[in-house]
Design an enzyme around this catalytic site. Sequence first.
Site, PDB file in Angstrom:
ATOM      1  N   THR A 107       0.892  -0.918  -0.065  1.00  0.00           N
ATOM      2  CA  THR A 107      -0.284   0.083   0.117  1.00  0.00           C
ATOM      3  C   THR A 107       0.911   1.169  -0.036  1.00  0.00           C
ATOM      4  O   THR A 107       0.484   2.167  -0.454  1.00  0.00           O
ATOM      5  CB  THR A 107      -0.929   0.188   1.286  1.00  0.00           C
ATOM      6  OG1 THR A 107      -1.787  -1.080   1.258  1.00  0.00           O
ATOM      7  CG2 THR A 107      -1.918   1.281   1.191  1.00  0.00           C
ATOM      8  N   LYS A 162       0.688 -11.585   8.614  1.00  0.00           N
ATOM      9  CA  LYS A 162      -0.355 -11.092   8.304  1.00  0.00           C
ATOM     10  C   LYS A 162      -1.195 -11.981   7.087  1.00  0.00           C
ATOM     11  O   LYS A 162      -0.377 -12.201   6.139  1.00  0.00           O
ATOM     12  CB  LYS A 162       0.309  -9.651   7.576  1.00  0.00           C
ATOM     13  CG  LYS A 162      -0.800  -8.944   6.997  1.00  0.00           C
ATOM     14  CD  LYS A 162      -0.237  -7.871   6.383  1.00  0.00           C
ATOM     15  CE  LYS A 162      -1.395  -7.002   5.414  1.00  0.00           C
ATOM     16  NZ  LYS A 162      -0.588  -5.959   4.527  1.00  0.00           N
ATOM     17  N   VAL A 222      -3.869  -5.405  10.240  1.00  0.00           N
ATOM     18  CA  VAL A 222      -3.040  -4.665   9.368  1.00  0.00           C
ATOM     19  C   VAL A 222      -3.967  -4.140   8.196  1.00  0.00           C
ATOM     20  O   VAL A 222      -4.122  -4.898   7.172  1.00  0.00           O
ATOM     21  CB  VAL A 222      -1.907  -5.086   8.920  1.00  0.00           C
ATOM     22  CG1 VAL A 222      -0.929  -4.026   7.998  1.00  0.00           C
ATOM     23  CG2 VAL A 222      -0.946  -6.011   9.889  1.00  0.00           C
ATOM     24  N   TYR A 240       4.088 -12.298   5.302  1.00  0.00           N
ATOM     25  CA  TYR A 240       2.830 -11.636   4.727  1.00  0.00           C
ATOM     26  C   TYR A 240       2.395 -12.667   3.826  1.00  0.00           C
ATOM     27  O   TYR A 240       2.995 -12.850   2.713  1.00  0.00           O
ATOM     28  CB  TYR A 240       2.950 -10.403   4.053  1.00  0.00           C
ATOM     29  CG  TYR A 240       2.131  -9.590   3.447  1.00  0.00           C
ATOM     30  CD1 TYR A 240       0.727 -10.032   3.692  1.00  0.00           C
ATOM     31  CD2 TYR A 240       2.321  -8.506   2.798  1.00  0.00           C
ATOM     32  CE1 TYR A 240      -0.205  -9.249   3.267  1.00  0.00           C
ATOM     33  CE2 TYR A 240       1.410  -7.570   2.101  1.00  0.00           C
ATOM     34  CZ  TYR A 240       0.149  -8.047   2.440  1.00  0.00           C
ATOM     35  OH  TYR A 240      -1.046  -7.428   1.884  1.00  0.00           O
TER      36      TYR A 240
END
Length: 304
Positions: free
Chosen positions: A52, A168, A208, A140
């Site tokens: 992001t 995550k 998150v 992740y």
Amino acid sequence: MTTSDAPFGRMLTAMVTPFTDDGAVDYEAVQRLATYLVDEQSNDGLVVSGTTGESPTTTDEEKERLLRAVLEAVGDRAVVVAGAGSNDTHHSIELARAAERAGAHGLLVVTPYYNKPPQEGLYRHFTAVADATGLPVMLYDIPGRSGVPIQSETLIRLAQHERIVAVKDAKADLFAGSQVMAATDLIFYSGDDTLNLPWLSVGAAGCVSVVGHVVGAEIATMMELYRSGDVAGALAVHRRLLPVVTGIMMQAGGAIMAKAALALVGRPVGPARLPLVEATEQQIARLREDLVAGGVKLSDGVVA
């Protein structure tokens, strides 16, 4: 800020990276955004240079300066996690070491993307990065972007590493995550704003978020309600935020729409970098409707 069951905090936002109109990183705006997220949006953690944050299009030097800017602004009152993942193990190690030197509190390491390694390759990649520093690591798992999931058996192996402490999860498999949590000490964080509350229900520590740029305080409240036993109250917040999640996550991608949302609430952070582009007028109009429907106060005073 952290506990043994939430080593990176609970409410984390994957920060966008502010740019000037000519495409340079706006480090003053970075610090203003970080301060706003912590002081006004109840974030006790921030992820810097995640997807992001447009990490594929920022240089290593920019990533380090971004991290130092955020640490200077809020590092005394929020966990600052540095994105250190790539599809090149050697490069990921370099990013991890640079983040440690800069003072990061932890690392986010994404599954190597595009080259689609086998599970043994994932295991060796993640352990090599974890071996390179003394920082705690959050894996992740996002097969929609990487092309490869981290299989449960691999996560269970990776959990044996003393610095690999969290995941995550953007795989949307709550049952598989439940199995890994039951078999290991790995701490799970929702990496999918559509599933923040469901993940809490199976044992996740927090999230998150991308929508946390504008409703972080509400998500933090939802988590507090759930953890205190007020499931109905948490569900009410979850449902109230559904339009916000729709507006930001279901149109043009998190980075583009998060930047558009910040502009609508009076926190402009500049354009995106190619190959990302700015939201269209039609997308912004839909986003405006969704934010208002979710109770977000816009900079022109409009609120549901």
